[in-house]
Design a protein around this motif. Structure first.
Motif, short mmCIF file in Angstrom:
data_model
loop_
_atom_site.label_atom_id
_atom_site.label_comp_id
_atom_site.label_asym_id
_atom_site.label_seq_id
_atom_site.Cartn_x
_atom_site.Cartn_y
_atom_site.Cartn_z
N PHE A 1 0.85 61.06 56.59
CA PHE A 1 1.41 61.95 57.86
C PHE A 1 2.44 61.18 58.05
N LEU A 2 2.77 59.69 58.21
CA LEU A 2 4.16 59.29 58.44
C LEU A 2 5.06 59.45 57.38
N TYR A 3 4.66 59.39 56.07
CA TYR A 3 5.63 59.72 55.06
C TYR A 3 6.22 61.26 55.11
N GLY A 4 5.11 62.17 55.27
CA GLY A 4 5.64 63.35 55.46
C GLY A 4 6.36 63.81 56.44
N PHE A 5 5.96 63.32 57.63
CA PHE A 5 6.80 63.40 58.94
C PHE A 5 8.23 62.90 58.70
N SER A 6 8.23 61.66 57.99
CA SER A 6 9.72 61.07 58.06
C SER A 6 10.53 62.06 57.04
N LEU B 1 7.68 57.64 44.68
CA LEU B 1 7.59 59.07 44.75
C LEU B 1 8.72 59.83 45.79
N LEU B 2 8.57 59.00 46.72
CA LEU B 2 9.62 59.59 47.75
C LEU B 2 11.11 59.33 47.44
N ASN B 3 11.31 58.40 46.75
CA ASN B 3 12.65 58.19 46.18
C ASN B 3 12.75 59.24 45.03
N SER B 4 11.92 59.63 44.17
CA SER B 4 12.01 60.55 43.25
C SER B 4 12.63 61.86 43.81
N MET B 5 11.77 62.12 45.01
CA MET B 5 11.88 63.55 45.74
C MET B 5 13.27 63.51 46.24
N LEU B 6 13.84 62.52 46.92
CA LEU B 6 15.36 62.46 47.32
C LEU B 6 16.20 62.66 46.33
N GLU B 7 16.01 61.92 45.31
CA GLU B 7 16.93 61.86 44.08
C GLU B 7 17.08 63.29 43.20
N THR B 8 15.83 64.17 43.33
CA THR B 8 15.57 65.33 42.87
C THR B 8 16.52 66.35 43.81
N MET B 9 16.57 66.20 44.97
CA MET B 9 17.34 66.92 46.19
C MET B 9 18.77 67.10 45.56
N LEU B 10 19.26 66.11 45.12
CA LEU B 10 20.99 66.14 44.87
C LEU B 10 21.02 66.43 43.76
N ASN B 11 20.03 67.01 42.45
CA ASN B 11 20.45 67.45 41.35
C ASN B 11 21.49 68.46 41.20
N ASN B 12 21.44 69.50 42.28
CA ASN B 12 22.16 70.63 42.37
C ASN B 12 23.68 70.43 43.10
N LEU C 1 -1.11 66.50 48.73
CA LEU C 1 -1.98 66.45 47.86
C LEU C 1 -1.91 65.45 46.96
N ILE C 2 -0.54 65.20 46.37
CA ILE C 2 -0.48 63.94 45.33
C ILE C 2 -1.09 62.94 45.76
N LEU C 3 -0.88 62.38 47.19
CA LEU C 3 -1.58 61.20 47.69
C LEU C 3 -3.14 61.19 47.56
N ASP C 4 -3.48 62.35 48.07
CA ASP C 4 -4.92 62.28 48.42
C ASP C 4 -5.78 62.78 47.14
N THR C 5 -5.33 63.38 46.13
CA THR C 5 -5.87 63.94 45.20
C THR C 5 -5.76 63.71 43.65
N TYR C 6 -4.53 62.96 43.53
CA TYR C 6 -4.20 62.56 42.15
C TYR C 6 -5.26 61.53 41.69
N TYR C 7 -5.25 61.57 40.36
CA TYR C 7 -6.61 60.63 39.58
C TYR C 7 -6.37 59.42 39.66
N GLU C 8 -4.94 58.75 39.84
CA GLU C 8 -5.17 57.30 40.03
C GLU C 8 -3.96 56.91 41.20
N PRO C 9 -3.81 55.80 41.60
CA PRO C 9 -2.75 55.23 42.82
C PRO C 9 -1.41 55.73 42.39
N VAL C 10 -0.82 56.13 43.46
CA VAL C 10 0.77 56.59 43.18
C VAL C 10 1.54 55.60 44.01
#
Length: 524
Positions: free
Chosen positions: A11-16, A70-81, A56-65
């Protein structure tokens, strides 16, 4: 069903993350048309999908993340365009960059190299904490505060983080000296200046030379100190070397440019979609406004360097020598993201006094061709010949593609065979040249005179070390061996001399530098 404990981090990461997205919207960073209700609703749904995917990734992925990764990669992906100068900078990276640009940090005052998985002291910096200790160039640091700091996993970043710290804090070093003696050294961390001007010196009969590596918060004050020193030695002309200077703070570049211009001349203008136009002009006759001037640039000169070079060229103030600059006509600002990380965002374009923007178009990549037959043509192809501008003295200049020099200096390349030899064996050659220095360090001072004596006395020994360890060396022609030896001298000088002395050593055979001296001696 999720337990409250497991749900909270998600929740905290998603909210942030949602808060970050809202912040970006408020800043005009995400270029959505939020005036239309339909588009706004679509954006909100997209944000919700991002949060849902994250959970979903945090709660159901087959191994720890790793959530931070993960958050950093999301932020970096946002800047691709957006343009590639717009970047997300994590906290630790930003901390290190801030130190570099602030002009100082707190440490022990050494220059080091990693050799055979061990920290080797290359130089004890003058006026640093280590200078008053028995620590010497060539010493190996094996432990810091009792903890071993050797082995294959040791990296530069680890060493920097270990040796740097808060002002006045104590650090205990265990060293192995050249006599194979183990010693314990205790010292307190102190302020270590990070100079943005790596070298300046006087050239007979009346030329001053200054090399600026970056435009940090202290560059203007450093520049004034260096120029005053050169003037006191008799300098009446100036070479300003901006090669490899990727830029930095706009205000520092403007302040230095102002010292080179007469009152009332344009320096640069800055304008963006959400930024009102700001026009910078010289407000007084600069201290060096009557000095004949040459500015040296190359493909590594970018941003603030190009602002300075562009102002000099457009005002007809001096000559530009070297190779075309990088071509970054954009201005960035840093926005704090609350946890020490920042978004470095492009917010405006800048324009030289003639009105040109020298930004290289995005479809043109930034990888430079090193084919000597078409090197100059490559840069000419990036210039927009439809955008024609005039300098103050009537010369024609063009938009796009960087600053094109008044005097183009063809780059000097190694032959293909020698280039391949160094590429394939660089680590080994680095190791051998370092061993060569280590064997002779105690007998020669780390000055240009000391280096000259080192090379004169031990040239055959250096060649013998290379020949013994690298069998292919003996297959080269005498011309190729001479070429290899020149490169070995440069590698050896880099590890033996101070930065200032190394710049002087390299310049002695540099075509752009020698051309600059000839121009000034011919009275521009």
């Amino acid at each position: 069903m999720k337990s409250f404990k497991n749900y909270m981090p998600s929740f905290l990461y998603g909210f942030s993350f949602c808060i970050l997205l809202l912040f970006l919207l408020q800043q005009g960073i995400l270029f959505f048309s939020i005036d239309k209700d339909q588009k706004s609703n679509e954006n909100i749904l997209t944000f919700q999908k991002i949060e849902d995917m994250y959970n979903l990734i945090l709660d159901t992925y087959y191994e720890p993340v790793d959530t931070a990764e993960l958050l950093n990669s999301m932020l970096e992906t946002m800047l691709n365009n957006v343009d590639f100068h717009t970047t997300y900078i994590p906290y630790q990276d930003h901390l290190r960059q801030s130190e570099e640009m602030s002009g100082n940090f707190y440490g022990i005052g050494i220059q080091f190299s990693l050799f055979k998985d061990t920290i080797v002291v290359v130089r004890v910096l003058p006026d640093g904490p280590a200078q008053s200790t028995p620590l010497l160039a060539g010493d190996r640091i094996t432990h810091v505060d009792g903890k071993e700091i050797t082995g294959p996993n040791i990296k530069n970043e680890l060493v920097l983080n270990t040796l740097r710290g808060d002002k006045g804090t104590n650090v205990k070093l265990t060293i192995l000296n050249s006599s194979k003696e183990i010693k314990e050294i205790s010292l307190n961390r102190g302020e270590i200046p990070l100079h943005s001007i790596s070298s300046s010196y006087f050239i007979n009969p009346n030329i001053g030379y200054i090399k600026i590596d970056k435009f940090s918060s202290t560059t203007y004050s450093e520049f004034i100190d260096h120029t005053n020193n050169l003037i006191n030695k008799g300098a009446e002309k100036l070479i300003l070397d901006l090669r490899g200077n990727t830029g930095g703070y706009l205000d520092q570049a403007v302040a230095i440019t102002e010292e080179l211009l007469e009152k009332g001349l344009g320096i640069v203008s800055v304008k963006g979609q959400y930024r009102n136009e700001i026009i910078y002009k010289s407000n007084y006759n600069g201290q060096l406004s009557n000095f004949p001037l040459v500015v040296i640039i190359d493909e590594g000169s970018a941003s603030a360097s190009e602002i300075l070079a562009g102002a000099i060229q457009d005002n007809g103030r001096g000559e530009i020598v070297g190779r075309p600059s990088f071509g970054k006509g954009l201005v960035g600002e840093e926005f704090s993201l609350g946890d020490g990380s920042v978004l470095r965002l492009t917010v405006a374009r800048y324009f030289t006094p003639s009105g040109r923007c020298i930004q290289k178009e995005m479809e043109n990549d930034y990888n430079y061709s090193y084919d000597t037959s078409n090197y100059e043509d490559y840069f000419l192809n990036n210039i927009d010949s439809t955008k024609i501008f005039k300098t103050l003295d009537g010369d024609t200049v063009f938009g796009g593609g960087g600053i094109y020099p008044d005097y183009f200096i063809q780059p000097e390349f190694m032959s293909n065979s020698v280039s391949s030899f160094f590429t394939e064996n660089l680590d080994k050659i680095d190791e051998l040249t370092f061993q060569f220095i280590d064997l002779n360090r105690a007998r020669y001072s780390s000055t240009k005179e000391g280096f000259e004596n080192l090379i004169i006395d031990n040239k055959n020994n250096l060649i013998s070390m290379i020949s013994s360890d690298l069998d292919e060396y003996d297959n080269f022609s005498n011309i190729e061996k001479d070429e290899i030896y020149l490169q070995l001298e440069v590698l050896t000088a880099r590890n033996f001399l101070s930065t200032k002395e190394f710049v002087y050593f390299v310049n002695n055979n540099d075509s752009a530098y020698l051309k600059s001296i000839n121009l000034l001696n011919s009275e521009l």
